[in-house]
Write an enzyme that holds these catalytic residues in place. Structure first.
Site, PDB file in Angstrom:
ATOM      1  N   GLU A   9      -5.527  -8.271   0.255  1.00 15.25           N
ATOM      2  CA  GLU A   9      -6.201  -7.931   1.523  1.00 15.25           C
ATOM      3  C   GLU A   9      -7.637  -7.525   1.245  1.00 15.25           C
ATOM      4  O   GLU A   9      -7.927  -6.854   0.244  1.00 15.25           O
ATOM      5  CB  GLU A   9      -5.528  -6.747   2.231  1.00 15.25           C
ATOM      6  CG  GLU A   9      -4.230  -7.052   2.883  1.00 15.25           C
ATOM      7  CD  GLU A   9      -3.662  -5.844   3.633  1.00 15.25           C
ATOM      8  OE1 GLU A   9      -4.441  -5.019   4.164  1.00 15.25           O
ATOM      9  OE2 GLU A   9      -2.426  -5.739   3.664  1.00 15.25           O
TER      10      GLU A   9
ATOM     11  N   GLU B 117       0.803  -1.234   0.000  1.00 20.75           N
ATOM     12  CA  GLU B 117       0.000   0.000   0.000  1.00 20.75           C
ATOM     13  C   GLU B 117       0.834   1.282   0.000  1.00 20.75           C
ATOM     14  O   GLU B 117       0.823   2.054   0.976  1.00 20.75           O
ATOM     15  CB  GLU B 117      -0.931   0.001   1.215  1.00 20.75           C
ATOM     16  CG  GLU B 117      -1.943  -1.115   1.183  1.00 20.75           C
ATOM     17  CD  GLU B 117      -2.872  -1.111   2.403  1.00 20.75           C
ATOM     18  OE1 GLU B 117      -2.631  -0.342   3.352  1.00 20.75           O
ATOM     19  OE2 GLU B 117      -3.833  -1.892   2.402  1.00 20.75           O
TER      20      GLU B 117
HETATM   21  O1  IFM Z   1      -3.996  -3.367   9.071  1.00 21.44           O
HETATM   22  C1  IFM Z   1      -3.936  -2.802   7.813  1.00 21.44           C
HETATM   23  C2  IFM Z   1      -2.798  -3.389   7.012  1.00 21.44           C
HETATM   24  O2  IFM Z   1      -1.571  -3.211   7.644  1.00 21.44           O
HETATM   25  C3  IFM Z   1      -2.717  -2.723   5.656  1.00 21.44           C
HETATM   26  N1  IFM Z   1      -4.007  -2.736   4.993  1.00 21.44           N
HETATM   27  C4  IFM Z   1      -5.154  -2.315   5.724  1.00 21.44           C
HETATM   28  C5  IFM Z   1      -5.234  -3.039   7.052  1.00 21.44           C
HETATM   29  C6  IFM Z   1      -6.464  -2.567   7.838  1.00 21.44           C
HETATM   30  O3  IFM Z   1      -6.376  -1.209   8.077  1.00 21.44           O
END
Ligand code: IFM
Length: 380
Positions: free
Chosen positions: A295, A148
């Site tokens: 994710e 990210e």
């Molecule tokens: O916990 C985070 C993760 O580290 C990166 N993506 C989003 C998740 C939830 O906020």
């Protein structure tokens, strides 16, 4: 139905679950994750749980600050530790998805100015080379270089809520551009050392929806798609074997951002909008690459919404596949409750609940629903 070979699993990151790390976050106010979930010691149990929940893959990250705690000095004991971690995944039939950098920096790197240092990419290259050389015999196929990028740059350099706590739009582009260079270099390094590897990033794309027919809303959407969703990807497309998608947000634009209806929200107020996953996946078709959802998840301490959340998102994932998206896997965020950055341990993102006092793990009902979906929809 999901085709044979489709990867189903969950994701974690080193600082959020391991415990005992010392990095730029440990020094940050309210940033010390302490023991976290103690997964540094309990990783085998955690992987056993993942297997018992029907997973066939697992995404995790390596902690740069453990591997290279002092500039240029690699800790062989920690390298050995991660070798055991990767082997433990493989022994259990869990396909490893290995992330090289998930937000946290070694203290020495942060002290040098982090990604603003003119040599930051060179430092990252040295770390990546060491990791790839050390683990080339382990058969790690999937590598995620960076997690990210824009979330990091936004929170660390514009909003100032993550270390190093800068608050200026002027840093946004330079840092993002450094991360682009870092990805490209890491790609070439890993490819050379581990030729069979497949390499990508985990990209934080949102579904920007222009509300109504207002041309201004459309203009803002085009701008956001270009600068948030596609700036990074369009620059690394020739150095990406796949795209990792982290999908959490719908952003309805009505004169300005975030004019969502919020009919259903998570514990931390994030709108639940599975249709957005479909839209974002369709937009990614333009890159013509395999896609893994690296994710997708929600904070839901009572586990009232997680089961439907997973089912609904996977339905839209299937719809996208029917419409030609080359989707190859889904990783739920997260396997465990964990340290949610500036929000601490409050939000509960886990398929598995963690008691932070005893470190006891308790499987949530939604984890069993996810298992059932895997068992009944995965072919072969
Ligand atoms: O916990 C985070 C993760 O580290 C990166 N993506 C989003 C998740 C939830 O906020």
């Amino acid at each position: 139905m999901f085709p044979a070979g489709f990867l189903f699993g969950a994701a974690t990151s080193s600082y959020q679950v391991e415990g005992g790390n010392i990095n730029d976050w440990t020094k940050w106010s309210k940033g010390d994750a302490g023991r976290a979930c103690d997964s540094y010691n309990l990783f085998k149990k955690d992987f056993d749980l993942a297997v018992s929940l029907g997973h066939n893959a697992h995404r995790l990250s390596l902690e740069w600050s453990r591997i290279e705690p002092k500039e240029g000095e690699f800790d062989e004991r920690e390298l050995k530790h991660y070798e055991e971690v990767i082997k433990a995944l493989k022994e259990r039939g869990l396909e490893p998805f290995v992330t090289l950098w998930h937000f946290t920096l070694p203290v020495w790197f942060a002290d040098k100015g982090g990604w603003l240092n003119k040599d930051s990419v060179v430092y990252f290259e040295r770390y990546v080379t060491k990791v790839a050389e050390t683990y080339k015999h382990l058969g790690i196929k999937f590598w995620v270089t960076i997690n990210e990028p824009e979330i990091y740059t936004l929170n660390s350099y514009i909003r100032g809520i993550w270390p190093p706590g800068r608050k200026s739009v002027l840093y946004y582009r330079p840092v993002n551009n450094k991360l682009i260079k870092a990805h490209k270099s890491a790609y070439s390094i890993i490819k050379k050392i581990v030729p069979y590897s497949e390499i990508g990033i985990a990209k934080n794309n949102s579904y920007f929806e222009s509300h109504g027919r207002n041309p201004w809303n459309k203009f803002i959407k085009v701008f956001a798609d270009k600068h948030w969703n596609n700036y990074f990807l369009s620059r690394i497309k020739d150095q990406s074997d796949f795209i990792g998608l982290n999908y959490y947000f719908h952003n309805r634009i009505n004169w300005w951002f975030n004019r969502n209806e919020n009919k259903s929200v998570s514990d931390i107020g994030w709108e639940i909008y599975p249709d957005g996953l479909y839209r974002v996946l369709l937009d990614l078709k333009l890159y013509n690459k395999p896609i893994y959802i690296t994710e997708n998840g929600l904070a839901d301490s009572e586990d009232k919404k997680r089961g439907d959340f997973i089912k609904d998102h996977l339905n839209f994932a299937l719809k996208a596949m029917k419409d030609g998206v080359k989707l190859r896997g889904y990783f739920h965020w997260s396997l465990l409750d964990n340290f949610e950055w500036q929000k601490g341990f409050g939000p509960r993102f886990g398929l598995v609940e963690v008691d932070y006092k005893t470190m006891k793990r308790t499987v949530r009902p939604s984890a069993k629903e996810y298992k059932k979906i895997i068992e009944t929809t995965l072919m072969g």
